[in-house]
Design a protein around this motif. Sequence first.
Motif, PDB file in Angstrom:
ATOM      1  N   UNK A  48      43.611  89.569  45.843  1.00  0.00           N
ATOM      2  CA  UNK A  48      44.095  89.047  47.124  1.00  0.00           C
ATOM      3  C   UNK A  48      43.857  87.546  47.238  1.00  0.00           C
ATOM      4  N   UNK A  49      42.727  87.065  46.718  1.00  0.00           N
ATOM      5  CA  UNK A  49      42.457  85.620  46.726  1.00  0.00           C
ATOM      6  C   UNK A  49      43.472  84.883  45.854  1.00  0.00           C
ATOM      7  N   UNK A  50      43.773  85.430  44.700  1.00  0.00           N
ATOM      8  CA  UNK A  50      44.769  84.822  43.807  1.00  0.00           C
ATOM      9  C   UNK A  50      46.139  84.821  44.480  1.00  0.00           C
ATOM     10  N   UNK A  51      46.474  85.919  45.136  1.00  0.00           N
ATOM     11  CA  UNK A  51      47.757  86.031  45.820  1.00  0.00           C
ATOM     12  C   UNK A  51      47.867  84.991  46.932  1.00  0.00           C
ATOM     13  N   UNK A  52      46.795  84.778  47.673  1.00  0.00           N
ATOM     14  CA  UNK A  52      46.787  83.774  48.739  1.00  0.00           C
ATOM     15  C   UNK A  52      46.956  82.367  48.170  1.00  0.00           C
ATOM     16  N   UNK A  53      46.266  82.080  47.052  1.00  0.00           N
ATOM     17  CA  UNK A  53      46.429  80.783  46.396  1.00  0.00           C
ATOM     18  C   UNK A  53      47.879  80.566  45.990  1.00  0.00           C
ATOM     19  N   UNK A  54      48.485  81.589  45.411  1.00  0.00           N
ATOM     20  CA  UNK A  54      49.878  81.497  44.976  1.00  0.00           C
ATOM     21  C   UNK A  54      50.798  81.296  46.173  1.00  0.00           C
ATOM     22  N   UNK A  55      50.541  82.020  47.253  1.00  0.00           N
ATOM     23  CA  UNK A  55      51.361  81.873  48.462  1.00  0.00           C
ATOM     24  C   UNK A  55      51.304  80.437  48.985  1.00  0.00           C
ATOM     25  N   UNK A  56      50.112  79.849  48.992  1.00  0.00           N
ATOM     26  CA  UNK A  56      49.962  78.460  49.438  1.00  0.00           C
ATOM     27  C   UNK A  56      50.699  77.497  48.514  1.00  0.00           C
ATOM     28  N   UNK A  57      50.616  77.743  47.229  1.00  0.00           N
ATOM     29  CA  UNK A  57      51.301  76.877  46.253  1.00  0.00           C
ATOM     30  C   UNK A  57      52.822  76.995  46.412  1.00  0.00           C
ATOM     31  N   UNK A  58      53.312  78.201  46.650  1.00  0.00           N
ATOM     32  CA  UNK A  58      54.743  78.410  46.877  1.00  0.00           C
ATOM     33  C   UNK A  58      55.195  77.623  48.102  1.00  0.00           C
ATOM     34  N   UNK A  59      54.419  77.700  49.177  1.00  0.00           N
ATOM     35  CA  UNK A  59      54.763  76.967  50.404  1.00  0.00           C
ATOM     36  C   UNK A  59      54.781  75.464  50.144  1.00  0.00           C
ATOM     37  N   UNK A  60      53.821  74.971  49.371  1.00  0.00           N
ATOM     38  CA  UNK A  60      53.758  73.545  49.052  1.00  0.00           C
ATOM     39  C   UNK A  60      54.986  73.109  48.251  1.00  0.00           C
ATOM     40  N   UNK A  61      55.335  73.865  47.237  1.00  0.00           N
ATOM     41  CA  UNK A  61      56.489  73.513  46.399  1.00  0.00           C
ATOM     42  C   UNK A  61      57.776  73.559  47.221  1.00  0.00           C
ATOM     43  N   UNK A  62      57.898  74.574  48.070  1.00  0.00           N
ATOM     44  CA  UNK A  62      59.095  74.653  48.910  1.00  0.00           C
ATOM     45  C   UNK A  62      59.177  73.479  49.868  1.00  0.00           C
ATOM     46  N   UNK A  63      58.039  73.001  50.344  1.00  0.00           N
ATOM     47  CA  UNK A  63      58.058  71.850  51.249  1.00  0.00           C
ATOM     48  C   UNK A  63      58.520  70.589  50.541  1.00  0.00           C
ATOM     49  N   UNK A  64      58.285  70.514  49.248  1.00  0.00           N
ATOM     50  CA  UNK A  64      58.765  69.370  48.458  1.00  0.00           C
ATOM     51  C   UNK A  64      60.243  69.512  48.154  1.00  0.00           C
ATOM     52  N   UNK A  65      60.645  70.719  47.739  1.00  0.00           N
ATOM     53  CA  UNK A  65      62.033  70.934  47.346  1.00  0.00           C
ATOM     54  C   UNK A  65      62.983  70.984  48.536  1.00  0.00           C
ATOM     55  N   UNK A  66      62.511  71.528  49.642  1.00  0.00           N
ATOM     56  CA  UNK A  66      63.363  71.721  50.818  1.00  0.00           C
ATOM     57  C   UNK A  66      62.701  71.140  52.063  1.00  0.00           C
ATOM     58  N   UNK A  67      62.588  69.818  52.130  1.00  0.00           N
ATOM     59  CA  UNK A  67      61.890  69.218  53.267  1.00  0.00           C
ATOM     60  C   UNK A  67      62.674  69.430  54.573  1.00  0.00           C
ATOM     61  N   UNK A  68      61.906  69.549  55.649  1.00  0.00           N
ATOM     62  CA  UNK A  68      62.523  69.636  56.970  1.00  0.00           C
ATOM     63  C   UNK A  68      63.054  68.248  57.327  1.00  0.00           C
ATOM     64  N   UNK A  69      64.322  68.180  57.618  1.00  0.00           N
ATOM     65  CA  UNK A  69      64.929  66.901  57.981  1.00  0.00           C
ATOM     66  C   UNK A  69      65.160  66.930  59.489  1.00  0.00           C
ATOM     67  N   UNK A  70      64.446  66.067  60.183  1.00  0.00           N
ATOM     68  CA  UNK A  70      64.599  65.981  61.628  1.00  0.00           C
ATOM     69  C   UNK A  70      65.550  64.833  61.914  1.00  0.00           C
TER      70      UNK A  70
END
Length: 71
Positions: A48-70
């Motif tokens: 579960x700890x590894x899964x949480x780390x991966x989830x955070x990394x996925x969110x980080x990468x998505x924030x780089x690839x698909x930034x919110x444009x306001x």
Amino acid sequence: MAMTDEELPLTEELNQLEQEHSNLNQLIDDCLNQGENDLDQLTTQRLKKRKLFIKDRIAYIKSILYPDIVA
């Protein structure tokens, strides 16, 4: 939309992490279904700890690839 040279490695890492996250989900479910003993609890906790780390990394990468444009 064409990918830049910087986006390609991130996209590949994202795909790998999403697959690992899915695999961990299945593995955790399997551990929980086998019954509860101390070893299973420790293993499940680590997974579960590894899964949480991966989830955070996925969110980080998505924030780089698909930034919110306001606008």
